[in-house]
Design an enzyme around this catalytic site. Structure first.
Site, PDB file in Angstrom:
ATOM      1  CB  SER A  95      -1.763 -69.427   5.805  1.00  0.00           C
ATOM      2  OG  SER A  95      -2.611 -69.867   4.791  1.00  0.00           O
ATOM      3  CG  HIS A 103      -5.718 -69.778   8.382  1.00  0.00           C
ATOM      4  ND1 HIS A 103      -6.860 -69.452   9.035  1.00  0.00           N
ATOM      5  CD2 HIS A 103      -6.049 -69.456   7.044  1.00  0.00           C
ATOM      6  CE1 HIS A 103      -7.801 -68.992   8.167  1.00  0.00           C
ATOM      7  NE2 HIS A 103      -7.174 -68.910   7.022  1.00  0.00           N
ATOM      8  CG  MET A 162      -9.131 -72.844  -1.179  1.00  0.00           C
ATOM      9  SD  MET A 162      -7.984 -72.060  -2.191  1.00  0.00           S
ATOM     10  CE  MET A 162      -7.018 -71.063  -0.828  1.00  0.00           C
ATOM     11  CG  HIS A 209     -10.929 -69.729   5.637  1.00  0.00           C
ATOM     12  ND1 HIS A 209     -10.218 -68.624   4.852  1.00  0.00           N
ATOM     13  CD2 HIS A 209     -12.357 -69.443   5.386  1.00  0.00           C
ATOM     14  CE1 HIS A 209     -10.893 -67.880   4.174  1.00  0.00           C
ATOM     15  NE2 HIS A 209     -12.115 -68.277   4.513  1.00  0.00           N
ATOM     16  CG  MET A 216     -11.960 -63.567   3.358  1.00  0.00           C
ATOM     17  SD  MET A 216     -10.319 -64.713   3.562  1.00  0.00           S
ATOM     18  CE  MET A 216      -9.449 -64.540   2.168  1.00  0.00           C
ATOM     19  CG  ASP A 230      -6.707 -65.406   5.318  1.00  0.00           C
ATOM     20  OD1 ASP A 230      -5.411 -64.985   4.826  1.00  0.00           O
ATOM     21  OD2 ASP A 230      -7.129 -66.372   5.322  1.00  0.00           O
TER      22      ASP A 230
END
Length: 216
Positions: free
Chosen positions: A7, A32, A36, A65, A137, A174
């Site tokens: 990530s 990843h 947001m 994501h 998640m 994740d």
């Protein structure tokens, strides 16, 4: 082989190109990207210019994501950034199936994500039959470095049992992933592990060691 997805939220942003280069030559690896919007979740991260730059600096598949309130907008605006997998949250829309169909026009892999407290039944059979990836998640979305939620194993096992009906389904996990729980996650049914803090916290000299430790 288990796919490992470092990530980039946890990487050194001031040296992001060298961070990307440190993983070149690794097998079965995705980068990843936690997108947001400071609305669906309280944090704000990668914008379009940064993702565009990343896409030009690496050939490693990009796994985006989207923790955003309007995933449909990003389907269009990210389509030229060489994104391999596009995942959006089931909680962000009432039209998941329509968004999946739209995203499949532009992205090789399309997934949906589910928060830790969202009922498993919220993901319909129609959705499961049409996605490539399900992101479970194992922490609340929005911030890196959180502790793994133990109830996540049961949620992984639930969907792993459904692979007989949906054999092409990849289960990604994740949140709080490390060498401590990687083996148990694999046995529960995970195919793809996202790890941020665990991989990046000690610097580039440990990256290969950390990635391989998640596969053992």
């Amino acid at each position: 082989m288990m796919i490992i997805s470092p990530s980039l939220l946890a990487c050194d942003f001031l040296n992001i190109e060298s961070e990307l280069n440190a993983f070149e030559g690794f097998e079965d690896l995705w980068f990843h990207l936690d997108i947001m919007d400071a609305h669906f979740v309280p944090n704000l991260t990668f914008g379009h210019p940064i993702v565009k730059l990343i896409s030009k600096k690496t050939k490693i598949p990009l796994d985006a994501h989207f923790m955003v309130s309007n995933p449909e907008f990003f389907i269009e605006t990210f389509k030229d950034f060489n994104i391999h997998n596009f995942t959006f949250h089931i909680e962000a829309t009432e039209n998941s199936f329509e968004l999946i169909k739209k995203a499949k026009k532009y992205y090789p892999s399309v997934g949906v994500s589910i928060k830790p407290k969202t009922p498993l039944e919220d993901i319909s059979s129609e959705v499961l039959a049409n996605i490539d990836l399900l992101l479970i998640m194992s922490v609340e979305p929005g911030f890196g470095g959180q502790a793994f939620i133990e109830e996540s194993y049961e949620r992984i096992e639930y969907f792993n049992k459904l692979k007989t009906q949906y054999p092409n389904l990849t289960i990604q996990v994740d949140g709080g992933v490390s060498n401590i729980n990687a083996d148990k996650l694999r046995k529960a049914g995970a195919d793809n592990l996202v790890a941020g803090s665990y991989i990046f916290k000690e610097g580039p000299t440990t990256y290969r060691e950390k990635v391989e430790s998640l596969r053992r």
